[in-house]
Design a protein around this motif. Sequence first.
Motif, PDB file in Angstrom:
ATOM      1  N   THR A  46       6.740 -11.294  -8.411  1.00  0.00           N
ATOM      2  CA  THR A  46       6.670 -11.488  -6.961  1.00  0.00           C
ATOM      3  C   THR A  46       6.869 -10.159  -6.231  1.00  0.00           C
ATOM      4  O   THR A  46       6.111  -9.821  -5.318  1.00  0.00           O
ATOM      5  CB  THR A  46       7.767 -12.475  -6.506  1.00  0.00           C
ATOM      6  N   LEU A  47       7.886  -9.417  -6.648  1.00  0.00           N
ATOM      7  CA  LEU A  47       8.166  -8.132  -5.995  1.00  0.00           C
ATOM      8  C   LEU A  47       6.963  -7.192  -6.088  1.00  0.00           C
ATOM      9  O   LEU A  47       6.635  -6.504  -5.123  1.00  0.00           O
ATOM     10  CB  LEU A  47       9.374  -7.455  -6.654  1.00  0.00           C
ATOM     11  N   HIS A  48       6.329  -7.187  -7.239  1.00  0.00           N
ATOM     12  CA  HIS A  48       5.158  -6.320  -7.403  1.00  0.00           C
ATOM     13  C   HIS A  48       4.025  -6.758  -6.482  1.00  0.00           C
ATOM     14  O   HIS A  48       3.419  -5.937  -5.780  1.00  0.00           O
ATOM     15  CB  HIS A  48       4.682  -6.321  -8.858  1.00  0.00           C
ATOM     16  N   GLU A  49       3.767  -8.046  -6.451  1.00  0.00           N
ATOM     17  CA  GLU A  49       2.696  -8.575  -5.588  1.00  0.00           C
ATOM     18  C   GLU A  49       2.980  -8.275  -4.113  1.00  0.00           C
ATOM     19  O   GLU A  49       2.091  -7.867  -3.365  1.00  0.00           O
ATOM     20  CB  GLU A  49       2.550 -10.089  -5.775  1.00  0.00           C
ATOM     21  N   GLN A  50       4.222  -8.480  -3.715  1.00  0.00           N
ATOM     22  CA  GLN A  50       4.570  -8.272  -2.305  1.00  0.00           C
ATOM     23  C   GLN A  50       4.592  -6.786  -1.947  1.00  0.00           C
ATOM     24  O   GLN A  50       4.290  -6.416  -0.813  1.00  0.00           O
ATOM     25  CB  GLN A  50       5.902  -8.938  -1.972  1.00  0.00           C
ATOM     26  N   THR A  51       4.964  -5.953  -2.918  1.00  0.00           N
ATOM     27  CA  THR A  51       4.927  -4.504  -2.678  1.00  0.00           C
ATOM     28  C   THR A  51       3.505  -4.085  -2.338  1.00  0.00           C
ATOM     29  O   THR A  51       3.253  -3.399  -1.335  1.00  0.00           O
ATOM     30  CB  THR A  51       5.433  -3.742  -3.913  1.00  0.00           C
ATOM     31  N   ARG A  52       2.565  -4.526  -3.135  1.00  0.00           N
ATOM     32  CA  ARG A  52       1.151  -4.189  -2.892  1.00  0.00           C
ATOM     33  C   ARG A  52       0.672  -4.759  -1.557  1.00  0.00           C
ATOM     34  O   ARG A  52       0.020  -4.076  -0.765  1.00  0.00           O
ATOM     35  CB  ARG A  52       0.270  -4.733  -4.023  1.00  0.00           C
ATOM     36  N   ARG A  53       1.017  -6.002  -1.327  1.00  0.00           N
ATOM     37  CA  ARG A  53       0.550  -6.681  -0.115  1.00  0.00           C
ATOM     38  C   ARG A  53       1.092  -6.009   1.154  1.00  0.00           C
ATOM     39  O   ARG A  53       0.362  -5.784   2.114  1.00  0.00           O
ATOM     40  CB  ARG A  53       0.991  -8.144  -0.188  1.00  0.00           C
ATOM     41  N   VAL A  54       2.385  -5.686   1.107  1.00  0.00           N
ATOM     42  CA  VAL A  54       3.031  -5.084   2.273  1.00  0.00           C
ATOM     43  C   VAL A  54       2.501  -3.669   2.528  1.00  0.00           C
ATOM     44  O   VAL A  54       2.173  -3.313   3.664  1.00  0.00           O
ATOM     45  CB  VAL A  54       4.558  -5.067   2.073  1.00  0.00           C
ATOM     46  N   LEU A  55       2.400  -2.864   1.468  1.00  0.00           N
ATOM     47  CA  LEU A  55       1.926  -1.493   1.651  1.00  0.00           C
ATOM     48  C   LEU A  55       0.481  -1.492   2.136  1.00  0.00           C
ATOM     49  O   LEU A  55       0.107  -0.725   3.032  1.00  0.00           O
ATOM     50  CB  LEU A  55       2.075  -0.696   0.345  1.00  0.00           C
ATOM     51  N   GLN A  56      -0.331  -2.384   1.558  1.00  0.00           N
ATOM     52  CA  GLN A  56      -1.728  -2.497   1.986  1.00  0.00           C
ATOM     53  C   GLN A  56      -1.811  -2.876   3.469  1.00  0.00           C
ATOM     54  O   GLN A  56      -2.592  -2.303   4.223  1.00  0.00           O
ATOM     55  CB  GLN A  56      -2.455  -3.556   1.135  1.00  0.00           C
ATOM     56  N   ALA A  57      -0.986  -3.833   3.866  1.00  0.00           N
ATOM     57  CA  ALA A  57      -1.010  -4.279   5.264  1.00  0.00           C
ATOM     58  C   ALA A  57      -0.555  -3.160   6.204  1.00  0.00           C
ATOM     59  O   ALA A  57      -1.092  -3.009   7.302  1.00  0.00           O
ATOM     60  CB  ALA A  57      -0.134  -5.518   5.446  1.00  0.00           C
ATOM     61  N   GLY A  58       0.429  -2.390   5.752  1.00  0.00           N
ATOM     62  CA  GLY A  58       0.895  -1.265   6.562  1.00  0.00           C
ATOM     63  C   GLY A  58      -0.218  -0.243   6.761  1.00  0.00           C
ATOM     64  O   GLY A  58      -0.454   0.247   7.869  1.00  0.00           O
ATOM     65  N   ILE A  59      -0.931   0.058   5.684  1.00  0.00           N
ATOM     66  CA  ILE A  59      -2.035   1.021   5.755  1.00  0.00           C
ATOM     67  C   ILE A  59      -3.152   0.454   6.633  1.00  0.00           C
ATOM     68  O   ILE A  59      -3.689   1.137   7.509  1.00  0.00           O
ATOM     69  CB  ILE A  59      -2.567   1.340   4.336  1.00  0.00           C
ATOM     70  N   ASP A  60      -3.482  -0.825   6.420  1.00  0.00           N
ATOM     71  CA  ASP A  60      -4.580  -1.446   7.177  1.00  0.00           C
ATOM     72  C   ASP A  60      -4.304  -1.471   8.674  1.00  0.00           C
ATOM     73  O   ASP A  60      -5.228  -1.444   9.482  1.00  0.00           O
ATOM     74  CB  ASP A  60      -4.829  -2.873   6.688  1.00  0.00           C
ATOM     75  N   SER A  61      -3.031  -1.557   9.037  1.00  0.00           N
ATOM     76  CA  SER A  61      -2.702  -1.585  10.467  1.00  0.00           C
ATOM     77  C   SER A  61      -2.597  -0.176  11.034  1.00  0.00           C
ATOM     78  O   SER A  61      -2.231   0.005  12.190  1.00  0.00           O
ATOM     79  CB  SER A  61      -1.392  -2.330  10.690  1.00  0.00           C
ATOM     80  N   ASP A  62      -2.907   0.831  10.178  1.00  0.00           N
ATOM     81  CA  ASP A  62      -2.816   2.215  10.618  1.00  0.00           C
ATOM     82  C   ASP A  62      -1.377   2.575  10.982  1.00  0.00           C
ATOM     83  O   ASP A  62      -1.148   3.438  11.826  1.00  0.00           O
ATOM     84  CB  ASP A  62      -3.721   2.442  11.836  1.00  0.00           C
ATOM     85  N   VAL A  63      -0.428   1.892  10.376  1.00  0.00           N
ATOM     86  CA  VAL A  63       1.005   2.008  10.652  1.00  0.00           C
ATOM     87  C   VAL A  63       1.317   1.971  12.146  1.00  0.00           C
ATOM     88  O   VAL A  63       2.270   2.585  12.610  1.00  0.00           O
ATOM     89  CB  VAL A  63       1.667   3.237   9.977  1.00  0.00           C
ATOM     90  N   ASP A  64       0.507   1.197  12.845  1.00  0.00           N
ATOM     91  CA  ASP A  64       0.719   0.974  14.266  1.00  0.00           C
ATOM     92  C   ASP A  64       1.422  -0.376  14.426  1.00  0.00           C
ATOM     93  O   ASP A  64       0.871  -1.416  14.071  1.00  0.00           O
ATOM     94  CB  ASP A  64      -0.648   0.962  14.963  1.00  0.00           C
ATOM     95  N   VAL A  65       2.665  -0.317  14.925  1.00  0.00           N
ATOM     96  CA  VAL A  65       3.478  -1.539  15.005  1.00  0.00           C
ATOM     97  C   VAL A  65       2.723  -2.656  15.751  1.00  0.00           C
ATOM     98  O   VAL A  65       2.792  -3.826  15.384  1.00  0.00           O
ATOM     99  CB  VAL A  65       4.824  -1.250  15.706  1.00  0.00           C
ATOM    100  N   ALA A  66       1.970  -2.257  16.763  1.00  0.00           N
ATOM    101  CA  ALA A  66       1.251  -3.259  17.567  1.00  0.00           C
ATOM    102  C   ALA A  66       0.145  -3.952  16.773  1.00  0.00           C
ATOM    103  O   ALA A  66      -0.295  -5.033  17.147  1.00  0.00           O
ATOM    104  CB  ALA A  66       0.667  -2.581  18.809  1.00  0.00           C
ATOM    105  N   ARG A  67      -0.293  -3.333  15.692  1.00  0.00           N
ATOM    106  CA  ARG A  67      -1.406  -3.911  14.923  1.00  0.00           C
ATOM    107  C   ARG A  67      -0.961  -4.544  13.617  1.00  0.00           C
ATOM    108  O   ARG A  67      -1.782  -4.957  12.804  1.00  0.00           O
ATOM    109  CB  ARG A  67      -2.448  -2.829  14.656  1.00  0.00           C
ATOM    110  N   MET A  68       0.337  -4.600  13.410  1.00  0.00           N
ATOM    111  CA  MET A  68       0.824  -5.174  12.154  1.00  0.00           C
ATOM    112  C   MET A  68       0.689  -6.691  12.177  1.00  0.00           C
ATOM    113  O   MET A  68       0.734  -7.315  13.227  1.00  0.00           O
ATOM    114  CB  MET A  68       2.270  -4.746  11.915  1.00  0.00           C
ATOM    115  N   PRO A  69       0.496  -7.288  10.989  1.00  0.00           N
ATOM    116  CA  PRO A  69       0.278  -8.738  10.942  1.00  0.00           C
ATOM    117  C   PRO A  69       1.489  -9.507  11.468  1.00  0.00           C
ATOM    118  O   PRO A  69       2.617  -9.000  11.442  1.00  0.00           O
ATOM    119  CB  PRO A  69       0.038  -9.021   9.457  1.00  0.00           C
ATOM    120  N   ASP A  70       1.241 -10.725  11.935  1.00  0.00           N
ATOM    121  CA  ASP A  70       2.336 -11.480  12.558  1.00  0.00           C
ATOM    122  C   ASP A  70       3.373 -11.967  11.545  1.00  0.00           C
ATOM    123  O   ASP A  70       4.435 -12.429  11.946  1.00  0.00           O
ATOM    124  CB  ASP A  70       1.796 -12.633  13.420  1.00  0.00           C
ATOM    125  N   TRP A  71       3.065 -11.856  10.260  1.00  0.00           N
ATOM    126  CA  TRP A  71       4.062 -12.238   9.261  1.00  0.00           C
ATOM    127  C   TRP A  71       4.990 -11.071   8.903  1.00  0.00           C
ATOM    128  O   TRP A  71       5.887 -11.212   8.092  1.00  0.00           O
ATOM    129  CB  TRP A  71       3.407 -12.838   8.011  1.00  0.00           C
TER     130      TRP A  71
END
Length: 262
Positions: free
Chosen positions: A198-223
């Motif tokens: 789980t930790l590995h899956e979530q690490t990938r998911r979270v880092l990917q989401a951070g990159i995809d949002s351009d590390v812009d807090v306003a564009r981060m997913p609602d979860w």
Amino acid sequence: MPELPDVEVFRRYFEATSLNQEVGKVDVSDQRILQDVTPGSLGKALNGLQFRSTRRHGKFMFAGTNGEPSLVLHFGMTGYLSYLEGDDEPPNHTRVLFSFTGGQRLAYVCQRLLGLVTVTRDEDGFIESNELGPDAFAVDRETFRNTLSGRRGTAKSALTNQTVLAGIGNIYADEILFQSRIHPKTQMGDLPDQALTTLHEQTRRVLQAGIDSDVDVARMPDWFLLPHRREEEPCPRCGAGIQSLKVSSRTAYYCPSCQPEP
DNA sequence: AGTACCACCTGACGGC
DNA sequence: TGCCGTCAGGTGGTAC
């Protein structure tokens, strides 16, 4: 707070702006940012070269050249890059300014001076001598499980330890633990086998989401927990009040309802 | 091996 | 208004 996603965004920015132009001059306005080089030797090492490729390992960024040395950048807590054209003024706290012969410039900015700039002739050797663990985003499931299993400290301190996994800092560790529903003080050894997956899956998911949002807090997913790092702010998953506590002398934010005490 | 604490560094913020 | 302590947090050193 440059962590892995931030540095990945900087790397892409560097890649998009600063390759294949000849370095004409390197100005260092505060040499406390330099590690193992002087302003003179940094300039001498890079003058006349072009950056040709980029690479990121954890929170370090490398820019390879058409010569021997690679530029090494670490952004500390407050570092970033700014590409300047024409008469653009370098931002406040520009510590190193790379001027290309075409007139464009790349500013390395670092207000708190906790980052570093240097050159290396051996990127892998640099990573090794800094004792960096595998990159937290690139690491495969088996390596992830092997490096984390059998550790003794808390889950949070393992995730933020750069010699274990490179790239995760205070904020993304909280995010990964939140998404994995693991309390930050959980002892690594108390985690069931499934939790490492789980930790590995979530690490990938979270880092990917951070990159995809351009590390812009306003564009981060609602979860994401990250935009809600405040005492009593409602948890984005269950609405309970977010709490904080100190884990290895860092502030950890977590949801007491989603991440029950071990 | 892991933890605790300090230092580095600057700026924002709250209290008085 | 301004002074002061505290905090932010990545990293490294040291003591335990």
